[in-house]
Scaffold this active site. Structure first.
Site, mmCIF file in Angstrom:
data_model
loop_
_atom_site.group_PDB
_atom_site.id
_atom_site.type_symbol
_atom_site.label_atom_id
_atom_site.label_comp_id
_atom_site.label_asym_id
_atom_site.label_seq_id
_atom_site.Cartn_x
_atom_site.Cartn_y
_atom_site.Cartn_z
ATOM 1 C CG MET A 1 -2.170 28.560 25.976
ATOM 2 S SD MET A 1 -1.053 29.271 24.732
ATOM 3 C CE MET A 1 -0.061 30.263 25.855
ATOM 4 C CG ASN B 1 -8.696 35.147 24.713
ATOM 5 O OD1 ASN B 1 -8.978 33.898 24.793
ATOM 6 N ND2 ASN B 1 -7.086 35.278 24.475
ATOM 7 N N GLY B 2 -8.007 36.889 21.960
ATOM 8 C CA GLY B 2 -8.167 36.387 20.746
ATOM 9 C C GLY B 2 -7.442 37.477 19.819
ATOM 10 C CB CYS C 1 -12.155 23.469 26.109
ATOM 11 S SG CYS C 1 -11.265 22.341 24.864
#
Length: 382
Positions: A29, A217-218, A113
């Site tokens: 991040m 992911n998420g 992204c």
């Protein structure tokens, strides 16, 4: 724990030569996962901790900021670096530089992204739509890194939007071009960080990509979420991003959960102040006290979330500029306050969905091999 423990019989997650146990990866991040934050998280549990994302061009050109961003602790192993790029030639050069100079042990490539200033140039989550170009970029990195035993992994999203789904192609292409693992953020670029991640897409990717690990992911905001994702999707490991903001002890919880042990209770306010102080110290060591404390400000609201801390005190935490000032503020907190239940759940940026801005004619030909111009600019991961 109940039936969740059934998921724990899966074989250990292997990323190239490295065993990742528990099967947990810290997502890069921007402005967050510097060497100080990674060290803080590593003190709580094992896993793979990826440094802030850097652009392949900036690395090849040795931009001073970039060279500082690729700092690793002496005991950090494997050293994991995330690269962003749009040009196979530059990506190959960057991977060769990493190998030749021993800069990292693992390369993760980011095609996730959703930021408009990136997709508008054909970068980030817009790029996997160009299947041939995407394959060439992955192949260039793998060809440069693989002979030295440096595995290359690839992270992407479901697609540009509901009409332009790319993840199954991206998974197959990455696998065919030698990627050691793939990771899927269960959102489209159009969703950005809003709404709910679609974990069923992770299931479908796992059914499609058979020879290498698939990571999900998420929306992993607790250790139970991670166990549920593995149980529901069959994925080989999880990638944690926003869920650890202001709660690096999530990695302790994940370590316990994947070992089939009871998940520890959330920390009291006294423990949180100790974590906050440790984070401040590590940042001050890394950047100098003034800059480090300024950097800590962005974490304050997440650390104090849900605790009964008055608005005036919160405001002063958000302006802290020295360790002495931080110590004074921390002394005003009641250490015995237990961890609040409303500190659970989503954290970090969510925002709203929006149309994905793309270069003109981007969707005309997915097999076009033309490298997008001006797409390599610094930006957040995805």
């Amino acid at each position: 724990m109940g039936p969740m423990t059934a998921t724990l019989s899966k074989p250990a997650l292997k990323i190239g030569p490295y065993e990742v146990d528990p099967p947990v990866v810290l997502a890069p991040m921007a402005g967050i996962t510097n060497v100080a934050f990674r060290r803080l998280c590593r003190e709580y549990g094992a896993g793979l901790y990826v440094c802030e994302m850097i652009t392949s061009r900036a690395l090849v050109e040795r931009h001073p900021t970039t060279m500082q961003m690729i700092t690793f602790d002496p005991d950090e192993h494997p050293r994991s670096m995330q690269l962003y790029g749009v040009d196979p030639a530059t990506m190959g050069q960057a991977a060769r530089m990493i190998v030749d100079e021993g800069l990292a042990d693992h390369i993760d490539m980011n095609f996730g992204c959703p930021v408009p200033k990136v997709t508008r140039k054909g970068g980030g989550s817009a790029l996997p739509y160009k299947r041939r170009l995407f394959g060439e970029i992955v192949r260039a990195a793998v060809r440069a890194a693989e002979p030295a035993g440096v595995p290359v992994t690839v992270k992407f999203r479901i697609g540009i939007d509901d009409e332009h789904i790319t993840y199954l192609d991206a998974g197959r292409i990455a696998e065919d071009n030698g990627a050691a693992a793939v990771a899927l953020h269960g959102r489209t670029a159009a969703q950005r960080y809003s709404g709910q991640a679609d974990w069923t897409a992770i299931t479908r990717l796992k059914e499609t990509v058979r020879s290498i690990p698939v990571l999900g992911n998420g929306d992993i905001f607790s250790a139970q979420d991670a166990l549920r994702m593995v149980a529901e999707t069959g994925c080989d490991g999880v990638v944690v991003g926003r869920g650890c903001l202001g709660r690096p002890w999530l990695f302790r919880d994940l370590q316990a959960a994947f070992a089939g042990e009871p998940i520890p209770e959330g920390p009291s306010l006294g423990e949180v102040t100790r974590v906050l102080r440790r984070h401040a110290e590590l940042l001050a060591d890394h950047m100098g006290e003034q800059k480090g404390l300024r950097d800590l400000r962005k974490h304050m609201a997440q650390y104090l979330r849900g605790f009964p801390v008055g608005s005036d005190l919160r405001h002063r935490f958000g302006l802290v500029s020295s360790l002495a000032e931080l110590d004074d503020l921390l002394a005003d907190l009641d250490p015995d306050v237990p961890f609040p239940s409303d500190a659970e759940g989503p954290r970090g940026r969510q925002g709203s969905a929006g149309k994905v801005v793309l270069p003109e004619g981007w969707l005309d030909d997915p097999d076009e091999l033309c490298v997008p111009t001006e797409a390599e600019i610094d930006h957040n991961g995805g």
